[in-house]
Design an enzyme around this catalytic site. Structure first.
Site, PDB file in Angstrom:
ATOM      1  N   ALA A  72       0.800  -1.227   0.000  1.00 47.18           N
ATOM      2  CA  ALA A  72       0.000   0.000   0.000  1.00 47.18           C
ATOM      3  C   ALA A  72       0.829   1.271   0.000  1.00 47.18           C
ATOM      4  O   ALA A  72       0.327   2.331  -0.375  1.00 47.18           O
ATOM      5  CB  ALA A  72      -0.948   0.008   1.199  1.00 47.18           C
ATOM      6  N   TYR A  75       4.133   3.236  -5.128  1.00 44.31           N
ATOM      7  CA  TYR A  75       3.741   4.309  -6.047  1.00 44.31           C
ATOM      8  C   TYR A  75       2.387   4.036  -6.695  1.00 44.31           C
ATOM      9  O   TYR A  75       1.549   4.935  -6.817  1.00 44.31           O
ATOM     10  CB  TYR A  75       4.833   4.448  -7.103  1.00 44.31           C
ATOM     11  CG  TYR A  75       4.605   5.521  -8.139  1.00 44.31           C
ATOM     12  CD1 TYR A  75       4.431   6.853  -7.773  1.00 44.31           C
ATOM     13  CD2 TYR A  75       4.595   5.217  -9.489  1.00 44.31           C
ATOM     14  CE1 TYR A  75       4.241   7.837  -8.726  1.00 44.31           C
ATOM     15  CE2 TYR A  75       4.415   6.195 -10.454  1.00 44.31           C
ATOM     16  CZ  TYR A  75       4.232   7.497 -10.062  1.00 44.31           C
ATOM     17  OH  TYR A  75       4.038   8.474 -11.007  1.00 44.31           O
ATOM     18  N   ARG A  96       5.256  -3.367   4.853  1.00 46.86           N
ATOM     19  CA  ARG A  96       6.248  -4.092   5.639  1.00 46.86           C
ATOM     20  C   ARG A  96       6.308  -3.620   7.081  1.00 46.86           C
ATOM     21  O   ARG A  96       6.646  -4.382   7.983  1.00 46.86           O
ATOM     22  CB  ARG A  96       7.626  -3.959   4.972  1.00 46.86           C
ATOM     23  CG  ARG A  96       7.806  -4.894   3.794  1.00 46.86           C
ATOM     24  CD  ARG A  96       9.147  -4.732   3.125  1.00 46.86           C
ATOM     25  NE  ARG A  96       9.261  -3.462   2.425  1.00 46.86           N
ATOM     26  CZ  ARG A  96      10.302  -3.094   1.699  1.00 46.86           C
ATOM     27  NH1 ARG A  96      11.333  -3.886   1.581  1.00 46.86           N
ATOM     28  NH2 ARG A  96      10.319  -1.915   1.089  1.00 46.86           N
ATOM     29  N   LEU A 124       6.546 -10.099   1.374  1.00 44.30           N
ATOM     30  CA  LEU A 124       6.450 -10.981   0.220  1.00 44.30           C
ATOM     31  C   LEU A 124       7.109 -12.332   0.454  1.00 44.30           C
ATOM     32  O   LEU A 124       6.652 -13.355  -0.072  1.00 44.30           O
ATOM     33  CB  LEU A 124       7.082 -10.314  -1.006  1.00 44.30           C
ATOM     34  CG  LEU A 124       6.388  -9.062  -1.547  1.00 44.30           C
ATOM     35  CD1 LEU A 124       7.219  -8.444  -2.667  1.00 44.30           C
ATOM     36  CD2 LEU A 124       4.999  -9.383  -2.042  1.00 44.30           C
ATOM     37  N   SER A 145       5.556  -5.650  -5.454  1.00 38.22           N
ATOM     38  CA  SER A 145       6.585  -6.348  -6.220  1.00 38.22           C
ATOM     39  C   SER A 145       7.768  -5.402  -6.363  1.00 38.22           C
ATOM     40  O   SER A 145       7.577  -4.197  -6.567  1.00 38.22           O
ATOM     41  CB  SER A 145       6.059  -6.751  -7.608  1.00 38.22           C
ATOM     42  OG  SER A 145       7.001  -7.549  -8.291  1.00 38.22           O
ATOM     43  N   LYS A 227       8.614  -9.974 -13.645  1.00 36.12           N
ATOM     44  CA  LYS A 227       7.189  -9.716 -13.851  1.00 36.12           C
ATOM     45  C   LYS A 227       6.540 -10.840 -14.665  1.00 36.12           C
ATOM     46  O   LYS A 227       5.400 -11.245 -14.395  1.00 36.12           O
ATOM     47  CB  LYS A 227       6.988  -8.376 -14.559  1.00 36.12           C
ATOM     48  CG  LYS A 227       7.504  -7.172 -13.801  1.00 36.12           C
ATOM     49  CD  LYS A 227       6.856  -7.023 -12.443  1.00 36.12           C
ATOM     50  CE  LYS A 227       5.417  -6.583 -12.524  1.00 36.12           C
ATOM     51  NZ  LYS A 227       4.836  -6.285 -11.192  1.00 36.12           N
ATOM     52  N   PRO A 251       0.204  -2.381 -17.055  1.00 37.99           N
ATOM     53  CA  PRO A 251       0.394  -0.974 -17.435  1.00 37.99           C
ATOM     54  C   PRO A 251       1.762  -0.717 -18.040  1.00 37.99           C
ATOM     55  O   PRO A 251       2.712  -1.501 -17.860  1.00 37.99           O
ATOM     56  CB  PRO A 251       0.248  -0.244 -16.095  1.00 37.99           C
ATOM     57  CG  PRO A 251       0.757  -1.234 -15.093  1.00 37.99           C
ATOM     58  CD  PRO A 251       0.411  -2.601 -15.621  1.00 37.99           C
TER      59      PRO A 251
END
Length: 468
Positions: A72, A75, A96, A124, A145, A227, A251
């Site tokens: 959260a 960016y 975190r 993660l 990520s 990715k 995106p």
């Protein structure tokens, strides 16, 4: 949804004047000369509301849901959280360190955050760390990520691939434990569809949702590889069950104003800082970039979350531009400012060699050389209603003004205090010296080798003449 560009204050057609021409001319001569303040940007105001809630989001607001958003403080995630709260949803936001007050202050200040925003710890690489945040949620939006374009190739798997893939596994493991979750929306990237513009048939064929990146590896474009592998893993795990559905947003390079000031590590912010610092003048690499505004990305996630017809992947790209085009737009936005249009194209071998000095991987420059590929966004338009995009000029202007107000970039028209300016000049001088050394050393070596070869040939010729 109509575009909000041009902004007020642009070229406006004058209203008709019914007065006689002679009277109008006399009034014009008598009127004083207009005072034009120097260095006034062509865009008069910043707006963070260029993309209002879509009808699908307003309809979903009638039945508010509980949504978990990972990463959260990132960016991309910040505007998503803001959009969900604006639509009336309750948000479980993971980060975190939930006790980091500075990083989370912007989230806590959002309208509705006091009543409908809860913060959870999530890592993660830690199994089970998302279980509490996902519990009781109807939807999960997974944005967390790692993102960097410059990484040690020997540590690429450790720093990029492993966190991306294991993060997907841990989030989906929490989803599988929570029977209330109906859909997972994952943030991927267009780099999961290609490495080079020629990967899928050349510039004549636009890339679409069926394209996958098959050329990236841990040693070549490791971010693209991370990715791609993370998204493939998500689809593999989704196919093993039939209770929840998966939607992926891909995106382009995300631009636009971030939610808070905790975005210094963002590659998008780093790019704008380089431009505002003058590092893209007088020469830039001939690199093409596919871009999209951060508010369009947030809208895509929000709509895809609840739209019944949403499925599969969605390319979210507003357009493409070369690096020189970015500097040209910045000069047009701030005429007379420090940012000027680059007029030289850096040779490819020099741009590849100097890229690490600017925080960019050499492989990224090499793979992105030339015009950006074209993308088909027909699916996003038909199924999500994303039929228009925030223009690049508006994205850049809003981003500059927002980051300058947070003192994260140097404003093109306003000087910061002298100490800050001196420090930035020293940093810029060091960069230029490093760049000069990176070019001068290979040239000097080449010159020495050339002289040595010519000298050797001359001595050989003299020896031949002596033998005769």
């Amino acid at each position: 949804m109509p575009s909000s560009w041009p902004l007020p204050g642009g070229d406006v057609e004058p209203e008709a004047d019914n007065a006689p021409a002679e009277v109008a001319q006399e009034a014009a001569r008598a009127a004083p000369e207009p005072v034009v303040p120097p260095l006034v940007p062509v865009v008069p105001e910043v707006s963070k509301d260029r993309v209002p809630l879509y009808p699908a989001e307003l309809a979903a607001a009638a039945a508010p849901a509980r949504v978990c958003v990972t990463g959260a403080t990132g960016y991309v995630a910040g505007p998503i959280v803001a959009r969900l709260l604006a639509a009336g949803h309750t948000v479980h936001a993971t980060c975190r360190d939930p006790s980091a007050s500075e990083a989370l202050s912007a989230l806590r200040a959002l309208p509705g955050a006091d009543q409908r925003l809860r913060l959870f710890r999530g890592d993660l690489l830690t199994p089970g760390s998302f279980d509490e945040a996902v519990e009781g949620c109807d939807y999960v939006i997974h944005t967390a990520s790692p993102f960097t374009l410059l990484v040690n190739r020997r540590r690429a798997v450790e720093q990029l691939v492993e966190p991306a893939v294991r993060g997907v596994e841990n989030v989906i493991a929490a989803v599988n434990k929570t029977k209330s979750v109906r859909r997972v929306v994952m943030t991927s990237s267009i780099v999961a569809t290609y490495s080079r513009a020629t990967d899928h048939g050349g510039p004549d064929r636009p890339l679409d949702e069926n394209c996958w990146n098959t050329t990236a590896s841990p040693t070549f474009l490791p971010y693209s590889y991370s990715k791609t592998q993370a998204e493939r893993r998500a689809w593999e795990l989704c196919e093993k069950q039939n209770r929840w559905t998966l939607v992926v947003i891909n995106p382009g390079l995300v631009l636009g104003p971030p939610l808070g000031a905790n975005c210094r590590a963002s590659e998008s912010v780093a790019l704008l800082r380089r431009i505002c610092a003058g590092l893209m003048y007088p020469a830039v690499p001939n690199v093409g970039i596919a871009y999209v505004d951060i508010r369009d990305v947030a809208a895509a996630h929000s709509v895809a979350m609840t739209a019944p017809e949403a499925s599969g992947r969605y390319l979210v790209v507003a357009g493409g531009v070369r690096m020189r085009g970015l500097t040209q737009i910045m000069e047009q936005l701030y005429p007379g400012g420090r940012v000027r249009t680059a007029f030289l194209a850096a040779p490819r071998w020099i741009a590849v060699r100097l890229a690490p000095l600017l925080g960019i991987g050499s492989d990224f420059v090499e793979a992105s050389w030339g015009p950006p590929p074209r993308f088909s966004t027909v699916k996003a338009a038909e199924q999500l209603g994303l039929k228009s995009w925030v223009p690049l000029e508006a994205s850049l202007y809003d981003m500059v003004e927002d980051l300058a107000a947070k003192r994260l970039v140097r404003h093109p028209l306003v000087s910061f205090p002298s100490e800050w300016s001196r420090r930035r000049r020293r940093q810029k001088l060091r960069r230029w010296l490093l760049c000069a050394a990176a070019v001068a050393v290979p040239l000097a070596v080449a010159v020495v080798l050339l002289v040595w070869m010519l000298h050797g040939r001359r001595r050989g010729a003299e020896g031949q003449r002596g033998l005769r």
